[in-house]
Each structure stands twice: as structure tokens, then as C-alpha cells.
Design a protein around this motif. Sequence first.
Motif, PDB file in Angstrom:
ATOM      1  N   VAL A 114       0.773  -1.137  -0.102  1.00 11.82           N
ATOM      2  CA  VAL A 114      -0.113  -0.091  -0.006  1.00 11.82           C
ATOM      3  C   VAL A 114       0.820   1.247  -0.095  1.00 11.82           C
ATOM      4  O   VAL A 114       1.601   1.444   0.912  1.00 11.82           O
ATOM      5  CB  VAL A 114      -0.917   0.182   1.161  1.00 11.82           C
ATOM      6  N   ASP A 115       0.562   2.199  -0.741  1.00 14.06           N
ATOM      7  CA  ASP A 115       1.357   3.364  -0.788  1.00 14.06           C
ATOM      8  C   ASP A 115       1.165   4.049   0.373  1.00 14.06           C
ATOM      9  O   ASP A 115       0.095   4.391   0.942  1.00 14.06           O
ATOM     10  CB  ASP A 115       0.568   4.298  -2.084  1.00 14.06           C
ATOM     11  N   LYS A 116       2.257   4.771   0.720  1.00 15.04           N
ATOM     12  CA  LYS A 116       2.372   5.547   2.105  1.00 15.04           C
ATOM     13  C   LYS A 116       1.469   6.612   2.376  1.00 15.04           C
ATOM     14  O   LYS A 116       1.183   6.771   3.313  1.00 15.04           O
ATOM     15  CB  LYS A 116       3.908   5.865   2.420  1.00 15.04           C
ATOM     16  N   ASP A 117       1.326   7.414   1.200  1.00 15.64           N
ATOM     17  CA  ASP A 117       0.559   8.626   1.409  1.00 15.64           C
ATOM     18  C   ASP A 117      -0.851   7.960   1.463  1.00 15.64           C
ATOM     19  O   ASP A 117      -1.794   8.937   2.195  1.00 15.64           O
ATOM     20  CB  ASP A 117       0.995   9.530  -0.012  1.00 15.64           C
TER      21      ASP A 117
ATOM     22  N   PHE B  85      -9.324  -6.619   9.398  1.00 14.61           N
ATOM     23  CA  PHE B  85      -9.628  -5.592   7.984  1.00 14.61           C
ATOM     24  C   PHE B  85      -8.400  -5.592   7.626  1.00 14.61           C
ATOM     25  O   PHE B  85      -7.288  -4.806   7.947  1.00 14.61           O
ATOM     26  CB  PHE B  85     -10.044  -4.372   8.679  1.00 14.61           C
ATOM     27  N   PHE B  86      -8.091  -6.397   6.145  1.00 12.04           N
ATOM     28  CA  PHE B  86      -6.729  -6.322   5.646  1.00 12.04           C
ATOM     29  C   PHE B  86      -6.684  -5.498   4.330  1.00 12.04           C
ATOM     30  O   PHE B  86      -7.783  -5.510   3.706  1.00 12.04           O
ATOM     31  CB  PHE B  86      -6.341  -7.792   5.446  1.00 12.04           C
ATOM     32  N   ILE B  87      -5.777  -4.670   4.210  1.00  8.65           N
ATOM     33  CA  ILE B  87      -5.856  -3.937   3.076  1.00  8.65           C
ATOM     34  C   ILE B  87      -4.594  -3.955   2.157  1.00  8.65           C
ATOM     35  O   ILE B  87      -3.432  -3.954   2.763  1.00  8.65           O
ATOM     36  CB  ILE B  87      -5.804  -2.316   3.540  1.00  8.65           C
ATOM     37  N   TYR B  88      -4.703  -4.219   1.105  1.00  7.84           N
ATOM     38  CA  TYR B  88      -3.515  -4.393   0.134  1.00  7.84           C
ATOM     39  C   TYR B  88      -3.847  -3.599  -1.219  1.00  7.84           C
ATOM     40  O   TYR B  88      -4.744  -3.337  -1.497  1.00  7.84           O
ATOM     41  CB  TYR B  88      -3.331  -5.880  -0.071  1.00  7.84           C
ATOM     42  N   GLU B  89      -2.719  -3.509  -1.887  1.00  6.08           N
ATOM     43  CA  GLU B  89      -2.558  -2.706  -3.196  1.00  6.08           C
ATOM     44  C   GLU B  89      -2.045  -3.674  -4.474  1.00  6.08           C
ATOM     45  O   GLU B  89      -0.965  -4.425  -4.220  1.00  6.08           O
ATOM     46  CB  GLU B  89      -1.789  -1.442  -3.067  1.00  6.08           C
ATOM     47  N   ILE B  90      -2.558  -3.411  -5.433  1.00  4.40           N
ATOM     48  CA  ILE B  90      -2.013  -3.901  -6.829  1.00  4.40           C
ATOM     49  C   ILE B  90      -1.414  -2.883  -7.516  1.00  4.40           C
ATOM     50  O   ILE B  90      -2.319  -2.132  -7.736  1.00  4.40           O
ATOM     51  CB  ILE B  90      -3.189  -4.816  -7.324  1.00  4.40           C
ATOM     52  N   ASN B  91      -0.255  -3.012  -7.843  1.00  2.45           N
ATOM     53  CA  ASN B  91       0.348  -1.872  -8.569  1.00  2.45           C
ATOM     54  C   ASN B  91       1.544  -2.559  -9.483  1.00  2.45           C
ATOM     55  O   ASN B  91       1.615  -3.539  -9.760  1.00  2.45           O
ATOM     56  CB  ASN B  91       1.033  -0.696  -7.697  1.00  2.45           C
ATOM     57  N   GLU B  92       2.266  -1.453 -10.070  1.00  2.00           N
ATOM     58  CA  GLU B  92       3.442  -2.066 -11.100  1.00  2.00           C
ATOM     59  C   GLU B  92       4.487  -2.948 -10.234  1.00  2.00           C
ATOM     60  O   GLU B  92       5.278  -3.562 -10.972  1.00  2.00           O
ATOM     61  CB  GLU B  92       4.038  -1.119 -11.879  1.00  2.00           C
ATOM     62  N   ASN B  93       4.550  -2.699  -8.924  1.00  2.00           N
ATOM     63  CA  ASN B  93       5.376  -3.508  -8.232  1.00  2.00           C
ATOM     64  C   ASN B  93       5.031  -4.664  -7.484  1.00  2.00           C
ATOM     65  O   ASN B  93       5.739  -5.646  -6.881  1.00  2.00           O
ATOM     66  CB  ASN B  93       5.992  -2.571  -7.096  1.00  2.00           C
ATOM     67  N   SER B  94       3.575  -4.580  -7.300  1.00  2.00           N
ATOM     68  CA  SER B  94       2.871  -5.732  -6.439  1.00  2.00           C
ATOM     69  C   SER B  94       1.682  -6.090  -7.145  1.00  2.00           C
ATOM     70  O   SER B  94       0.745  -5.493  -7.388  1.00  2.00           O
ATOM     71  CB  SER B  94       2.638  -5.324  -5.063  1.00  2.00           C
TER      72      SER B  94
ATOM     73  N   GLN C 270     -14.723  -9.941   9.345  1.00  2.00           N
ATOM     74  CA  GLN C 270     -13.639  -9.954   8.454  1.00  2.00           C
ATOM     75  C   GLN C 270     -13.864  -9.409   7.172  1.00  2.00           C
ATOM     76  O   GLN C 270     -14.546  -9.426   6.442  1.00  2.00           O
ATOM     77  CB  GLN C 270     -12.962 -11.419   8.230  1.00  2.00           C
ATOM     78  N   CYS C 271     -12.621  -8.371   6.881  1.00  7.78           N
ATOM     79  CA  CYS C 271     -12.925  -7.879   5.774  1.00  7.78           C
ATOM     80  C   CYS C 271     -11.424  -7.671   4.845  1.00  7.78           C
ATOM     81  O   CYS C 271     -10.533  -7.452   5.281  1.00  7.78           O
ATOM     82  CB  CYS C 271     -13.492  -6.339   5.483  1.00  7.78           C
ATOM     83  N   ASN C 272     -11.572  -8.036   3.498  1.00  5.10           N
ATOM     84  CA  ASN C 272     -10.338  -7.696   2.655  1.00  5.10           C
ATOM     85  C   ASN C 272     -10.582  -6.603   1.736  1.00  5.10           C
ATOM     86  O   ASN C 272     -11.688  -6.593   0.908  1.00  5.10           O
ATOM     87  CB  ASN C 272     -10.013  -8.995   1.812  1.00  5.10           C
ATOM     88  N   LEU C 273      -9.949  -5.504   1.757  1.00  3.41           N
ATOM     89  CA  LEU C 273      -9.989  -4.354   0.750  1.00  3.41           C
ATOM     90  C   LEU C 273      -8.833  -4.445  -0.200  1.00  3.41           C
ATOM     91  O   LEU C 273      -7.698  -4.239   0.210  1.00  3.41           O
ATOM     92  CB  LEU C 273     -10.282  -3.274   1.613  1.00  3.41           C
ATOM     93  N   GLU C 274      -9.179  -4.173  -1.594  1.00  6.81           N
ATOM     94  CA  GLU C 274      -8.167  -4.429  -2.427  1.00  6.81           C
ATOM     95  C   GLU C 274      -8.098  -2.850  -3.206  1.00  6.81           C
ATOM     96  O   GLU C 274      -9.257  -2.494  -3.471  1.00  6.81           O
ATOM     97  CB  GLU C 274      -8.596  -5.266  -3.570  1.00  6.81           C
ATOM     98  N   ILE C 275      -6.827  -2.356  -3.251  1.00 10.49           N
ATOM     99  CA  ILE C 275      -6.817  -1.333  -4.054  1.00 10.49           C
ATOM    100  C   ILE C 275      -6.124  -1.780  -5.192  1.00 10.49           C
ATOM    101  O   ILE C 275      -5.030  -2.197  -5.292  1.00 10.49           O
ATOM    102  CB  ILE C 275      -5.900  -0.126  -3.339  1.00 10.49           C
ATOM    103  N   ASN C 276      -6.625  -1.137  -6.324  1.00 11.37           N
ATOM    104  CA  ASN C 276      -5.910  -1.542  -7.661  1.00 11.37           C
ATOM    105  C   ASN C 276      -5.498  -0.434  -8.541  1.00 11.37           C
ATOM    106  O   ASN C 276      -6.488   0.182  -9.469  1.00 11.37           O
ATOM    107  CB  ASN C 276      -6.956  -2.547  -8.733  1.00 11.37           C
ATOM    108  N   ARG C 277      -4.350  -0.079  -8.535  1.00 10.25           N
ATOM    109  CA  ARG C 277      -3.807   1.253  -9.202  1.00 10.25           C
ATOM    110  C   ARG C 277      -3.729   1.080 -10.708  1.00 10.25           C
ATOM    111  O   ARG C 277      -3.550   2.045 -11.353  1.00 10.25           O
ATOM    112  CB  ARG C 277      -2.425   1.520  -8.372  1.00 10.25           C
ATOM    113  N   MET C 278      -3.696  -0.100 -10.900  1.00  9.82           N
ATOM    114  CA  MET C 278      -3.692  -0.389 -12.602  1.00  9.82           C
ATOM    115  C   MET C 278      -4.877  -0.215 -13.089  1.00  9.82           C
ATOM    116  O   MET C 278      -5.087  -0.196 -14.273  1.00  9.82           O
ATOM    117  CB  MET C 278      -3.247  -2.080 -12.562  1.00  9.82           C
ATOM    118  N   GLN C 279      -6.050  -0.057 -12.427  1.00  6.44           N
ATOM    119  CA  GLN C 279      -7.509  -0.037 -13.017  1.00  6.44           C
ATOM    120  C   GLN C 279      -7.639   1.549 -13.194  1.00  6.44           C
ATOM    121  O   GLN C 279      -8.352   2.093 -13.858  1.00  6.44           O
ATOM    122  CB  GLN C 279      -8.296  -0.567 -12.234  1.00  6.44           C
ATOM    123  N   LEU C 280      -7.269   2.315 -11.945  1.00  8.62           N
ATOM    124  CA  LEU C 280      -7.293   3.614 -11.862  1.00  8.62           C
ATOM    125  C   LEU C 280      -6.299   4.628 -11.525  1.00  8.62           C
ATOM    126  O   LEU C 280      -5.820   4.388 -10.410  1.00  8.62           O
ATOM    127  CB  LEU C 280      -8.407   3.801 -10.963  1.00  8.62           C
TER     128      LEU C 280
END
Length: 298
Positions: A124-127, A159-168, A196-206
Motif C-alpha cells: 500500500v502506498d504510504k501517502d 480488516f486487511f488492506i492491500y494494493e495491486i500496482n506495478e511493483n505488486s 472479516q474484510c479484505n479491501l483491494e486497491i488496484n492502481r492499475m485500474q485507476l
Amino acid sequence: MIHKTDIKISIIILFCLICKLSFSQDSTNISVRMMHYMKLNEYKKLHGNLTKEDSLSLKFQDSDTLVLLTKDKLPNSIKVPYEQRDSIFLDLYTDVVFNKNKSTENIKMKYWKEDIKLFFDKSVDKDLKKELLEFAKSISSKIDSLTIYEVKERTASNFFIYEINENSDYKFEPRIKKWNGSGYYINWDGRQRLYQCNLEINRMQLFNKKLLHNKVKQTFFKALGQFYVIEKLDCTSLFSNCYKGSDQISSIDIELLKYHYSYGICKGTDLETFEEQHKIAKELLEKANHHLEYYYND
């Protein structure tokens, strides 16, 4: 679409029935007691054999025999006044909670009973992480029954938060479909409590940073009650299907969330039960000026 994960509660299952089934009345007040049942085999383990009175109040649901719990079996019950709201507010609430005007499913109100413990994957991006933590802190500070904070270990989180990006590009939760930047998959138990929740951030879509951050905040907000977005609110509302971001959480968003986490309403109900309870409460207040209260055992 978010799907329910079916689980069984191994110890005790309590069922909340329509509150109107249990009234007590005197000259100044009317109280509504939520009726709680326990599986017969679990009841015997805790309280021994059934009494004659217990046998008269058995209920059969699905393949289970249930025993109505008397007040002495509910030592930790609390009494909370009914929270009155106008029809405009309730119309908005039933839309965001039950998807009233769009869904044909028997949707039930869902909420977090336990603290929400966030864990951010290193992807996940720090900002964005900082912004989301500030957002969560702001919400938690305004809602008495909703506590949100970060934990340092994933095993301690719910509550788990992760990101999909060019590095992951690892997708931790494959059941999350394409949500144009962000989506979640959530689980709840038989009492409609989210756990329980998993939240996905997809930087490759937006790719647009501002749009992505707004999308993630709205997704996070929706996961606080498996809420639905609607057309009736303007684009500054997180409940709006045209949300474009705002420096502050709107007052209507806070009011709707406060109401969802208040105990002046029965929890975990479906739309029909919710509306029936309010109809009864309104009639009592208008015709007899009676004060209405709910009993809970959590």
C-alpha cells in the motif's frame, strides 16, 4: 457483488424476532423486549433440563429446536430508548442499508460489533495509507459504537488492506471482482455481525491519484456496514453513487452512520422487520405518547 460466507456459531445462536411480539405496558411507558432463543442442546448444557414453562415456549426453526430465554437467563441485558427519526431520514437509511428500491433479495442490516483492526500490506502506498488512517480516525472519533485502529500484525487484524500496482500484482482475495480501482470482500456471522474484510486497491485500474484515493475512501466507508450507494444524495456524500471527494465527511453521512451504530433500533433485522418496528413505535408515540425501549443481550 459481495457474497456472504456461511458459518455456524458453535456455542450459542441467538435469534432476534420482531420486537412487537413482546410488549410490557404501564400508564407511562411501553417496553419492547427483543426475544432471544438458544438451541435446545446448548441450553441443556448451560441450564440443565427444561422446566415446564420452558417447554411451553419452544420454537422450531429449520432443523433446530429453540428455547426462549427468560430474563433471568439474560443477566447482561441492557435497556435502550427507541431513537425516533423522520420519514425522509428513514427513507435514505433503508436505501443505503437494505438497497430498498433496487434489490429483490432479503437483505439484512450488517454491522461491526468488535473493534475494526486495520492491517496494511507493505504494497500500500504510504501517502494513501496515511490518508486512509486519518479518514478512519475521523470516523471512529464521531461514532461511539465504532472503534477503528491500526494493528502491527496481520494475524491480529480483521480488516486487511492491500494494493495491486506495478511493483505488486498479488491478489490476496480472488473473490474481489473488478471494481474500477477498489473493492472489498466481507464476511459476517449468523447474527449479521461483520467480522472479516479484505479491501483491494488496484492502481492499475485507476491511474488518477485523486480519483483513486476518493474511491478507496468510499469503498472503506461502504465496508463499515456493507452499505449501498444511492442517487438521492449529492456528490459530496460517501453514500452517493457520484461521490467526488470532499475535505470533510458530510453531516448526513455521519448521521446515517451514527444511527446505524446506535442501539435505539433493533440490530441485524431485515427491511420488513425494520419498517414494522418503526410503524409500531410511531403509532405508540403519536396516539398514546408512550415511551418505547428495547432490551438487548450482547
